[in-house]
Design a protein around this motif. Structure first.
Motif, PDB file in Angstrom:
ATOM      1  N   TYR A 321      38.125  26.959  34.293  1.00 47.40           N
ATOM      2  CA  TYR A 321      37.017  26.360  35.040  1.00 47.40           C
ATOM      3  C   TYR A 321      36.976  26.860  36.479  1.00 47.40           C
ATOM      4  CZ  TYR A 321      37.071  23.207  31.029  1.00 47.40           C
ATOM      5  OH  TYR A 321      37.057  22.698  29.752  1.00 47.40           O
ATOM      6  N   VAL A 322      38.138  27.007  37.091  1.00 43.43           N
ATOM      7  CA  VAL A 322      38.176  27.504  38.470  1.00 43.43           C
ATOM      8  C   VAL A 322      37.807  28.988  38.505  1.00 43.43           C
ATOM      9  CG1 VAL A 322      39.652  27.936  40.472  1.00 43.43           C
ATOM     10  CG2 VAL A 322      39.810  25.758  39.263  1.00 43.43           C
ATOM     11  N   LEU A 323      38.221  29.746  37.513  1.00 40.99           N
ATOM     12  CA  LEU A 323      37.797  31.146  37.448  1.00 40.99           C
ATOM     13  C   LEU A 323      36.281  31.233  37.369  1.00 40.99           C
ATOM     14  CD1 LEU A 323      40.438  32.739  35.032  1.00 40.99           C
ATOM     15  CD2 LEU A 323      40.217  33.125  37.495  1.00 40.99           C
ATOM     16  N   ASP A 324      35.686  30.346  36.601  1.00 36.60           N
ATOM     17  CA  ASP A 324      34.218  30.338  36.485  1.00 36.60           C
ATOM     18  C   ASP A 324      33.553  30.072  37.837  1.00 36.60           C
ATOM     19  OD1 ASP A 324      34.222  30.893  33.777  1.00 36.60           O
ATOM     20  OD2 ASP A 324      34.025  28.796  33.147  1.00 36.60           O
ATOM     21  N   VAL A 325      34.041  29.058  38.570  1.00 37.47           N
ATOM     22  CA  VAL A 325      33.397  28.733  39.852  1.00 37.47           C
ATOM     23  C   VAL A 325      33.716  29.765  40.931  1.00 37.47           C
ATOM     24  CG1 VAL A 325      33.296  26.258  39.378  1.00 37.47           C
ATOM     25  CG2 VAL A 325      35.253  27.186  40.630  1.00 37.47           C
ATOM     26  N   ASN A 326      34.822  30.498  40.759  1.00 33.10           N
ATOM     27  CA  ASN A 326      35.166  31.560  41.711  1.00 33.10           C
ATOM     28  C   ASN A 326      34.463  32.876  41.402  1.00 33.10           C
ATOM     29  OD1 ASN A 326      36.858  30.075  43.334  1.00 33.10           O
ATOM     30  ND2 ASN A 326      38.752  30.813  42.415  1.00 33.10           N
ATOM     31  N   HIS A 327      33.786  32.936  40.258  1.00 33.78           N
ATOM     32  CA  HIS A 327      33.234  34.202  39.781  1.00 33.78           C
ATOM     33  C   HIS A 327      32.353  34.885  40.824  1.00 33.78           C
ATOM     34  CE1 HIS A 327      30.342  36.821  37.697  1.00 33.78           C
ATOM     35  NE2 HIS A 327      31.340  37.081  36.872  1.00 33.78           N
ATOM     36  N   LYS A 328      31.439  34.143  41.416  1.00 32.07           N
ATOM     37  CA  LYS A 328      30.503  34.735  42.366  1.00 32.07           C
ATOM     38  C   LYS A 328      31.233  35.338  43.561  1.00 32.07           C
ATOM     39  CE  LYS A 328      26.340  33.715  45.079  1.00 32.07           C
ATOM     40  NZ  LYS A 328      25.342  32.668  45.439  1.00 32.07           N
ATOM     41  N   ALA A 329      32.180  34.600  44.126  1.00 34.53           N
ATOM     42  CA  ALA A 329      32.895  35.065  45.316  1.00 34.53           C
ATOM     43  C   ALA A 329      33.941  36.128  44.991  1.00 34.53           C
ATOM     44  CB  ALA A 329      33.561  33.888  46.022  1.00 34.53           C
ATOM     45  N   SER A 330      34.443  36.120  43.751  1.00 35.95           N
ATOM     46  CA  SER A 330      35.595  36.966  43.413  1.00 35.95           C
ATOM     47  C   SER A 330      35.306  38.036  42.361  1.00 35.95           C
ATOM     48  CB  SER A 330      36.747  36.087  42.909  1.00 35.95           C
ATOM     49  OG  SER A 330      37.161  35.182  43.888  1.00 35.95           O
ATOM     50  N   LYS A 331      34.048  38.216  41.981  1.00 34.26           N
ATOM     51  CA  LYS A 331      33.761  39.143  40.879  1.00 34.26           C
ATOM     52  C   LYS A 331      34.230  40.570  41.172  1.00 34.26           C
ATOM     53  CE  LYS A 331      28.923  39.692  42.375  1.00 34.26           C
ATOM     54  NZ  LYS A 331      27.520  39.414  41.999  1.00 34.26           N
ATOM     55  N   LYS A 332      34.061  41.014  42.417  1.00 31.08           N
ATOM     56  CA  LYS A 332      34.511  42.365  42.770  1.00 31.08           C
ATOM     57  C   LYS A 332      36.019  42.472  42.668  1.00 31.08           C
ATOM     58  CE  LYS A 332      34.121  45.912  46.363  1.00 31.08           C
ATOM     59  NZ  LYS A 332      33.545  46.246  47.702  1.00 31.08           N
ATOM     60  N   ARG A 333      36.720  41.467  43.167  1.00 35.14           N
ATOM     61  CA  ARG A 333      38.185  41.469  43.125  1.00 35.14           C
ATOM     62  C   ARG A 333      38.694  41.360  41.688  1.00 35.14           C
ATOM     63  NH1 ARG A 333      42.012  42.934  46.036  1.00 35.14           N
ATOM     64  NH2 ARG A 333      43.220  41.020  46.028  1.00 35.14           N
ATOM     65  N   LEU A 334      38.076  40.488  40.895  1.00 32.75           N
ATOM     66  CA  LEU A 334      38.506  40.331  39.502  1.00 32.75           C
ATOM     67  C   LEU A 334      38.250  41.608  38.708  1.00 32.75           C
ATOM     68  CD1 LEU A 334      37.335  36.676  38.763  1.00 32.75           C
ATOM     69  CD2 LEU A 334      39.689  37.487  39.026  1.00 32.75           C
ATOM     70  N   ALA A 335      37.140  42.271  38.981  1.00 28.96           N
ATOM     71  CA  ALA A 335      36.861  43.541  38.307  1.00 28.96           C
ATOM     72  C   ALA A 335      37.895  44.594  38.687  1.00 28.96           C
ATOM     73  CB  ALA A 335      35.453  44.015  38.670  1.00 28.96           C
ATOM     74  N   GLU A 336      38.271  44.609  39.965  1.00 31.47           N
ATOM     75  CA  GLU A 336      39.313  45.534  40.418  1.00 31.47           C
ATOM     76  C   GLU A 336      40.637  45.248  39.704  1.00 31.47           C
ATOM     77  OE1 GLU A 336      41.672  46.755  44.564  1.00 31.47           O
ATOM     78  OE2 GLU A 336      40.004  45.327  44.623  1.00 31.47           O
TER      79      GLU A 336
END
Length: 436
Positions: A321-336
């Motif tokens: 659930y936290v990954l979902d809400v962080n998606h917008k702010a962290s999508k670039k970092r998570l993709a990296e």
């Protein structure tokens, strides 16, 4: 009073008032970042492999240990886990005293009893054998003994004036990474609220990652603690205080968990997988030591306090659930992170950061599901949500540099989703019982 008011502003859900909260929280995050990179934090000497316990004991002996205080818990002691250490100390003619009174989420009373026994036995060093609770308790005992003070006097940041008594750690679970960190958590005896002590001198002198000691860990504990490792790595990676150094350890830990946790869950005797998970836990500890954690831990801590859920499982419940809400702010970092760790599916190399981040989150969900971790919280009450949201917000404000700050309604939305899943599972189980 100002700190309390800043938290109240968050809970009010007023967007204008939240500006003040965000300013305070971000300022604290910058202070914590400066603290992490200005104050030197040592790394424990790390021994890895089937002879690592003996090597750790040799180091302690060479450093002058003559009378060791062994900290563990009753279950591990009954299973004979400390014998690998005590037998070796016997062989080396080193005296020792075993204290197995550590409980899950140890309280001040438990720590104070250990401190009293260590002082009465005139022990000159401490070896912790156990999971995060045991290691945290041992840290507090060692620091209190070194400073000739009560454990409660160490709560806060840099409260000690002297180094701790020599401390060595042998983790029996691949989870907390506490053997690498500068903090320890102790619970209040009455309220069970957790209190944190932070000091670089709390980091143990050495740690042993022994896969033989870990191989008897039950599958469900292997799963819970393994997701704790993954949570440490992901939250450190997404932290606003992440660096090249913490990224290395967070990415390494993430890759190892995704590769080795399913293997060791299915086959607890897989020593290679046990060893790799032990190293991953250690690396996760190093990563969040400097980068910090986030809302997964903040909310999970409250679920544990309110509903007596083991920490690793609470993290597993909250993490998606936290990954979902962080998606917008962290999508670039998570993709990296996905690209660094091989979590990009075939044909996705040229996909958007958003799609790759979505795929990483999906893999995390699949892993939790494959580990058969219970996603429910029994007895969850909506009337608790305000208190949980307020406490989680305070923990984040005080200690973490998160990629995005959540309002009270956003935190309560996560809790509502968990409650709905819990009720759906309970309803399904009831129908199955009636059908049977």
């Amino acid at each position: 009073m100002k700190k309390r008011n800043s938290i109240a502003k968050l809970v009010s859900n007023n967007p204008l008032q939240n500006v003040g909260y965000l300013a305070v929280a971000k300022t604290r995050a910058k202070v914590l970042k400066a603290f992490a990179y200005v104050v030197p934090i040592r790394r424990p000497m790390l021994f890895v492999g089937e002879t690592s316990c003996e090597e750790l004991c040799d180091m302690a002996i060479n450093e002058g240990s003559t009378n060791v205080f062994i900290v563990t818990d009753a279950v591990l002691n009954k299973l004979g886990i400390p014998a690998k250490v005590t037998d070796y100390l016997d062989k080396k003619n080193i005296s020792y005293t075993v204290y197995d009174g550590i409980t899950p989420d140890p309280t001040f009373k438990v720590v104070e009893e250990g401190l009293r026994k260590s002082i009465d036995a005139k022990c000159d060093s401490i070896i912790a054998i156990g999971g995060g609770s045991v290691i945290d308790a041992a840290k507090m005992i060692a620091m209190s003994q070194g400073n000739n003070c009560k454990p409660k006097q160490l709560i806060g940041i840099l409260k000690a004036r002297k180094p701790s008594a020599p401390l060595y750690c042998i983790p029996t679970t691949a989870g907390t990474g506490s053997e690498a960190t500068l903090g320890a958590v102790v619970s209040d005896d009455k309220t069970h609220q957790k209190a944190l002590s932070i000091d670089p001198r709390m980091v143990p002198l050495a740690a042993a990652i022994d896969p033989v000691i870990m191989k008897g860990m039950p599958a469900h504990i292997t799963a819970d603690t393994g997701i704790d490792v993954l949570t440490h790595a992901l939250e450190a990676w997404m932290s606003a205080n992440a660096s090249v150094e913490t990224d290395y350890y967070a990415a390494s830990a993430t890759k190892s968990v995704m590769q080795y946790l399913p293997l060791v869950y299915k086959d607890g005797g897989n020593l290679k997988a046990r060893e790799e998970m032990g190293i991953a836990a250690h690396y996760g500890g190093i990563a969040f030591n400097k980068a910090g954690l986030g809302y997964v831990h903040a909310i999970a801590h409250q679920l544990g306090a309110h509903y007596s859920i083991p920490h690793g499982r609470a993290n597993a419940i909250v993490l998606p659930y936290v990954l979902d809400v962080n998606h917008k702010a962290s999508k670039k970092r998570l993709a990296e992170l996905a690209r660094k760790t091989g979590m990009v599916k075939a044909g996705q190399a040229n996909s958007s950061d958003s799609d790759i981040a979505d795929h990483l989150i999906a893999q995390v969900r699949d892993l939790i599901k494959d580990l058969n971790i219970d996603p429910t919280v029994k007895g969850m009450q909506s009337s608790d949500f305000d208190a949980i949201a307020k406490a989680a917000a305070k923990e984040v404000s005080d200690t973490y540099a998160v990629p995005t700050y959540l309002s009270a309604s956003e935190i309560k939305d996560i809790l509502t989703k968990i409650q709905q899943v819990s009720e759906d599972f309970a309803s399904t189980d009831t129908k199955k019982d009636k059908a049977a």
